[in-house]
Design a protein around this motif. Structure first.
Motif, PDB file in Angstrom:
ATOM      1  N   ASN A 166       0.825  -1.221   0.000  1.00 35.13           N
ATOM      2  CA  ASN A 166       0.000   0.000   0.000  1.00 35.13           C
ATOM      3  C   ASN A 166       0.855   1.266   0.000  1.00 35.13           C
ATOM      4  N   ILE A 167       1.982   1.222   0.724  1.00 30.24           N
ATOM      5  CA  ILE A 167       2.872   2.394   0.714  1.00 30.24           C
ATOM      6  C   ILE A 167       3.459   2.590  -0.679  1.00 30.24           C
ATOM      7  N   ALA A 168       3.901   1.518  -1.319  1.00 32.65           N
ATOM      8  CA  ALA A 168       4.499   1.619  -2.648  1.00 32.65           C
ATOM      9  C   ALA A 168       3.494   2.079  -3.685  1.00 32.65           C
ATOM     10  N   ASN A 169       2.210   1.714  -3.501  1.00 33.35           N
ATOM     11  CA  ASN A 169       1.167   2.141  -4.440  1.00 33.35           C
ATOM     12  C   ASN A 169       0.601   3.522  -4.118  1.00 33.35           C
ATOM     13  N   CYS A 170       1.155   4.165  -3.084  1.00 28.27           N
ATOM     14  CA  CYS A 170       0.711   5.512  -2.679  1.00 28.27           C
ATOM     15  C   CYS A 170      -0.757   5.525  -2.255  1.00 28.27           C
ATOM     16  N   SER A 171      -1.239   4.390  -1.742  1.00 28.37           N
ATOM     17  CA  SER A 171      -2.624   4.330  -1.286  1.00 28.37           C
ATOM     18  C   SER A 171      -2.771   4.663   0.184  1.00 28.37           C
ATOM     19  N   ILE A 172      -1.669   4.589   0.960  1.00 33.33           N
ATOM     20  CA  ILE A 172      -1.691   4.997   2.355  1.00 33.33           C
ATOM     21  C   ILE A 172      -0.420   5.780   2.657  1.00 33.33           C
ATOM     22  N   ASN A 173      -0.502   6.537   3.731  1.00 30.25           N
ATOM     23  CA  ASN A 173       0.658   7.306   4.185  1.00 30.25           C
ATOM     24  C   ASN A 173       1.012   6.836   5.586  1.00 30.25           C
ATOM     25  N   MET A 174       2.184   6.180   5.728  1.00 29.12           N
ATOM     26  CA  MET A 174       2.620   5.643   7.025  1.00 29.12           C
ATOM     27  C   MET A 174       4.013   6.158   7.352  1.00 29.12           C
ATOM     28  N   PRO A 175       4.103   7.295   8.042  1.00 31.48           N
ATOM     29  CA  PRO A 175       5.438   7.762   8.437  1.00 31.48           C
ATOM     30  C   PRO A 175       6.050   6.841   9.472  1.00 31.48           C
ATOM     31  N   GLY A 176       7.377   6.746   9.454  1.00 36.81           N
ATOM     32  CA  GLY A 176       8.080   5.872  10.400  1.00 36.81           C
ATOM     33  C   GLY A 176       7.894   6.331  11.833  1.00 36.81           C
ATOM     34  N   ASN A 177       7.707   5.369  12.732  1.00 36.87           N
ATOM     35  CA  ASN A 177       7.526   5.727  14.138  1.00 36.87           C
ATOM     36  C   ASN A 177       8.854   5.977  14.854  1.00 36.87           C
ATOM     37  N   ILE A 178       9.984   5.619  14.234  1.00 35.45           N
ATOM     38  CA  ILE A 178      11.304   5.909  14.804  1.00 35.45           C
ATOM     39  C   ILE A 178      11.942   7.096  14.078  1.00 35.45           C
ATOM     40  N   ILE A 179      12.002   6.998  12.761  1.00 35.12           N
ATOM     41  CA  ILE A 179      12.539   8.086  11.931  1.00 35.12           C
ATOM     42  C   ILE A 179      11.480   8.423  10.872  1.00 35.12           C
ATOM     43  N   PRO A 180      10.767   9.521  11.030  1.00 32.88           N
ATOM     44  CA  PRO A 180       9.826   9.934   9.979  1.00 32.88           C
ATOM     45  C   PRO A 180      10.517  10.886   9.007  1.00 32.88           C
TER      46      PRO A 180
END
Length: 445
Positions: free
Chosen positions: A404-418
């Protein structure tokens, strides 16, 4: 008897004598039976003259009735003469007052003499003849005097009113002039202020004008982008780091450091066409271990993942000059790893630094491989290209989430390094540019 009664009696006798004279052609009048009188006119100044009367014998030394009548007539004549003189003097006074009144009323276009004449008579003929009734003359004279008094009082009130009305416009004019003067001064003050503001505007510095023009140009560019149909809002996190040259001084640095990790997932977007090898997209060094985590494609070697200086080769192919989404997962349990490209899992393995936790407090560098913590870069190992959306999680992401991240269908920033703008610094000529990698990826297809 009173003087008024005597005056009335005398007037009646004179009228009787005059009537008798006019009624007899010879100027004589027959007397009542037993007596006859013949009267002749006397001049005004003949005090002792009178009608000849037959002698009347004296009775006890008293006057006869004829003598008493004669004395009364003489007395009445004197009284009439005095009244005539009084009337003449009053006439002159009335004429003088009438002349003054006519001059006073001349401003209003009225004739006092004409009105007065209408009241008391027609010219000199009215006052020239002696009225038949002295009481009527006195009453008429009284009314005339009262009329003159009333008219004088009216003129006095009118003059006072005219003076007050004349003073009012003068006061009003003065008040209006003061108000106009105040308004004029206020207007001049406002004009002076506007002139000062105009001078300040003309004297503004060129730097201020340049700043204003720059802001306007930025707004115009933004409007142009919206008009072209690109209405999507670009947050400050939508940017890329550009490293166009293979040097040992172009790099980016992540401000945050890593905690102790027992698993992780690293994802990023890459675009590079450098050869041989794209170089080092990122490296994490800690004291005592420069290769704690490293992703590198060096020379003709395949892309390699180093953890605690242990190596695993990854089946990734990203040097075609297009945007690719790369994800790598690792866990300390048995050293299991996975490699994803554009959402697809292309490889997996184990025994990569098993049971080794990632050490905290190190330095995370973009675009260079570290031989010491934060330094000693090698130009032959530098990354050449662009990268974006560098995120790190402290767990292994599911394959579905990576897709989903690769298809740009969701946005999930990293919880350690955003991937946020204020967490990335660039050095040596590396630059940050606003970009939407999903949109640019569509242009590469």
């Amino acid at each position: 008897r009173s003087p008024a009664g005597m005056l009335l009696v005398a007037a009646g006798l004179l009228l009787a004598v005059a009537a008798g004279g006019r009624g007899s052609p010879a100027g004589e009048q027959e007397s009542p039976p037993g007596s006859r009188f013949v009267c002749t006119s006397l001049p005004l100044d003949a005090a002792g003259a009178g009608c000849p009367l037959p002698p009347v014998p004296m009775q006890g030394g008293a006057l006869s009735p004829e003598e008493e009548l004669k004395a009364t007539v003489l007395q009445l004549r004197e009284t009439v003469l005095q009244q005539k003189e009084t009337i003449g003097s009053q006439r002159e006074a009335i004429r003088e007052l009438t002349g003054k009144l006519s001059r006073c009323e001349g401003a209003d276009g009225k004739s006092a003499s004409g009105a007065w004449k209408n009241e008391v008579g027609k010219g000199k003929d009215t006052m020239g003849d002696l009225p038949r009734d002295p009481a009527q003359v006195i009453d008429q004279l009284s009314r005339t005097m009262q009329t003159l008094k009333d008219r004088l009082e009216s003129l006095e009130h009118q003059l006072r009113a005219n003076v007050s009305y004349a003073a009012l416009p003068s006061d009003l004019r003065e008040m209006l002039q003061r108000r106009l003067g105040d308004l004029e001064r206020q207007l001049l003050s406002k004009v002076a202020e506007l002139e000062d503001e105009k001078s300040l505007l003309h004297n503004e510095t060129s730097a201020h004008r340049q700043k204003t023009e720059t802001a306007l140009n930025a707004l115009l560019e933004r409007v142009s982008e919206l008009e072209k149909g690109n209405s999507a809002f670009k947050s400050p996190d939508e940017f890329k780091v550009s490293l166009p040259l293979r040097t040992n001084y172009l790099y980016g640095k992540i401000k945050k450091t890593l905690p102790e990790l027992y698993a992780f997932t690293v994802c990023l977007w890459l675009r590079s066409s450098a050869s041989p090898g794209i170089g080092t997209p990122f490296s994490y060094a800690v004291p005592g271990q420069a290769n704690e985590i490293v992703l590198i494609e060096w020379g003709n070697n395949p892309i390699e993942l180093l953890i605690n200086d242990k190596v695993a080769q990854l089946p990734l192919f990203i040097s075609d000059g297009k945007w690719h989404h790369i994800c790598i997962t690792w866990t300390t349990r048995d050293g299991m790893w996975e490699a994803f490209q554009d959402g697809e899992k292309l490889g997996t393995g184990e025994n990569l630094a098993p049971w080794h936790p990632i050490k905290p407090g190190g330095v995370l560098i973009l675009g260079q491989e570290q031989d010491t913590v934060g330094g000693r870069f090698d130009a032959t190992q530098a990354f050449v290209g662009e990268m974006s959306q560098f995120n790190i999680w402290d767990r292994v992401l599911k394959a579905e989430d990576i897709m989903n991240i690769a298809n740009c269908s969701i946005n999930m920033p990293g919880n350690i390094i955003p991937w946020v703008d204020n967490n990335v610094d660039v050095f040596g000529g590396a630059t940050k540019w606003p970009v939407e990698t999903c949109e640019e990826r569509l242009l590469d297809l």
